[in-house]
Design an enzyme around this catalytic site. Sequence first.
Site, mmCIF file in Angstrom:
data_model
loop_
_atom_site.group_PDB
_atom_site.id
_atom_site.type_symbol
_atom_site.label_atom_id
_atom_site.label_comp_id
_atom_site.label_asym_id
_atom_site.label_seq_id
_atom_site.Cartn_x
_atom_site.Cartn_y
_atom_site.Cartn_z
ATOM 1 N N ARG A 172 56.078 39.424 48.355
ATOM 2 C CA ARG A 172 56.283 38.502 47.235
ATOM 3 C C ARG A 172 56.002 37.053 47.613
ATOM 4 O O ARG A 172 55.974 36.174 46.745
ATOM 5 C CB ARG A 172 57.730 38.604 46.735
ATOM 6 C CG ARG A 172 58.101 39.964 46.217
ATOM 7 C CD ARG A 172 59.532 39.955 45.753
ATOM 8 N NE ARG A 172 59.682 39.172 44.557
ATOM 9 C CZ ARG A 172 59.562 39.628 43.317
ATOM 10 N NH1 ARG A 172 59.292 40.902 43.130
ATOM 11 N NH2 ARG A 172 59.709 38.844 42.295
ATOM 12 N N GLY A 216 61.649 31.798 40.826
ATOM 13 C CA GLY A 216 61.364 31.386 39.447
ATOM 14 C C GLY A 216 60.949 29.924 39.439
ATOM 15 O O GLY A 216 60.594 29.371 40.479
ATOM 16 N N GLU A 274 35.785 44.318 39.651
ATOM 17 C CA GLU A 274 36.948 44.732 40.435
ATOM 18 C C GLU A 274 36.576 44.822 41.927
ATOM 19 O O GLU A 274 37.346 44.414 42.789
ATOM 20 C CB GLU A 274 37.482 46.067 39.879
ATOM 21 C CG GLU A 274 38.627 46.690 40.627
ATOM 22 C CD GLU A 274 39.861 45.795 40.787
ATOM 23 O OE1 GLU A 274 39.962 44.750 40.130
ATOM 24 O OE2 GLU A 274 40.713 46.151 41.622
#
Length: 609
Positions: A27, A101, A482
């Site tokens: 992340r 956030g 892609e």
Amino acid sequence: MCGITAYVGPRLCLPIVLDELKRLEYRGYDSAGVAAIEDGRVRVIKSVGKIKNLESLVDEANVQSTIGISHTRWATHGRPSTVNAHPHPDCKEEIAVVHNGIIENYMALKEWLISEGHRFRSETDTEVLAHLFEHFMKGNLEEAIREGLKKVHGSYAVAVVSSHFPEGIIVARKDSPLVVGVGEGEFYAASDIPALLPYTREVYLLEDGDMAVLTHDGVRLGRVNGSKVERSIYHVDWDLSAAEKGGYDHFMIKEIHEQPRTIRDTMRGRVTDDSKLNLSEIGLSAEQLNRFNRFYIVACGTAYHAGMVGKYFMEKHLRVPVEAALGSEFRYRDPIIDDKTLVIVVSQSGETADTLAALRDSKQKGATTLAVVNVVGSTIAREADHVLYTWAGPEICVASTKAYVTQLIALYLLGMHLATIKRTLSEPQIAEMVNAMRELPEKVEQHIAGQEEHIIEIARELCRHPAFFYLGRGMDWVTGMEGALKLKEIAYIYAEAFAAGELKHGPLALITGEVAVACVLTQSDLSDKMISNIKEVKAREGLILMVCREGDQNAASVADYMITIPSVTDAFMPVLAIIPLQLLAYYAAKELGCEIDQPRNLAKSVTVE
Ligand code: M6R
């Protein structure tokens, strides 16, 4: 775009929160930190770089604490540095906050807090939270956090430790993911479920506006606005080994090899032995589906490419307008949406901020929404009116592979289902397609087994070319896009896809012997036109890497390098054609010594705009 974890229990907390954190490193990974309560006081340790840097500092510090939080960061406000790393303390270092956030009004809040005498250390938006909670601290930390969060505009998943509340940890969420784990006398929180799996399978999936207080005695759930709430425990029944490397060098190559299985999983229960479809799970009746006269497929990155293939497929077979749109553009262009519109959002993580915003915007404008999503319980899955899961399992590598292929399958299934209801395809036509689709897993297996070594050789020979172009027409153009994205993101090679017919309108000027040109040629009705375009490239000394069907002699006649793929009906060729391009990107990146699973500047889940 960051990851957070928390632990309260009988054991020393820091080894546990760090272990959880490693499973969240995808992340974000530019800095990391921990905070713990030791002898009633807050201890904060942080470092720039990957979690292993932090680990050695934590070892040296030898903190004796059973209550701790941690964070891995992907910079948004403020460059990667130790001071900008989380946790962020208040002025008196009595409160420490980790946050995922964006606090949109942080500038205004910061100015106000400074005028109230608070001293800021970092450039982050997060630090305002620590000072806000300090400002409202009148003896009850929970109340201070509630008051502070009332002032905040934006998104957050937060975990807070404080000497004002040495018994535990307070967490809350709004528009950023957060789960709370329940073990035997120990309690956890994390940005997603895989981080918790070695410790517990019993989790609360917090909703927006939820708050939880974790102490040695248990978990108390409530709402940030002070009201009470009850949530039921979700039992996670998937295996951690599914989220580990399983003997491969990288998650990416493991995930590429998993694709035959994941395609089967996506089809399971949705295609029957007698070649029929069953998509009743989406909960849209024939009557509802027949009312839609406009379809959007909205997504970002790789998921958008899946959406483009979905658009080609659905438009052809439904004979209604289907538009593929980028999540980051969609809501800013005032799209035509009404109650006869179906907005299909596609997302692996189910947390992509732009896709989520497009979903919310579409709902508000009266559309019905359907999420094609991988992560169960993710925000997009929960907020969409209807859901079709892709069942790819946890995808850890930042570069998406198996999620893409399962998104294609899910969109094909959806397209066929709609065509059945709208009667634009007959029963025998559907049966023929279903049968072709069922052959895909074996054909992917066959291709990988037969061509992987050959692709390794090609990757070695071509990876030092400074630029790669990808050419194709129709669905092959999308496969090229892609393929180019994969090469850019993990091998850091400049790569661009062009609709082959557009070459002579500009890009042809760039063709020299330096450029490797990957040509995707699988769509039979466009083959002759594509061969002409390839000849134009060859005439300018462009080096041709052909990706075509087995036995295609015309394609072979213009190729310098060739990778062949098994044949299936044109519509499903994107599933097979992307596999060699994923492998090419992987082996080129490996040859060049790139990091692969965690490419620079990128994060798996883009939860900020
Ligand atoms: O989780 P999502 O599918 O919504 O993510 C969308 C993109 O961020 C993602 O596909 C990204 O482009 C991949 N890293 C590409 O490999």
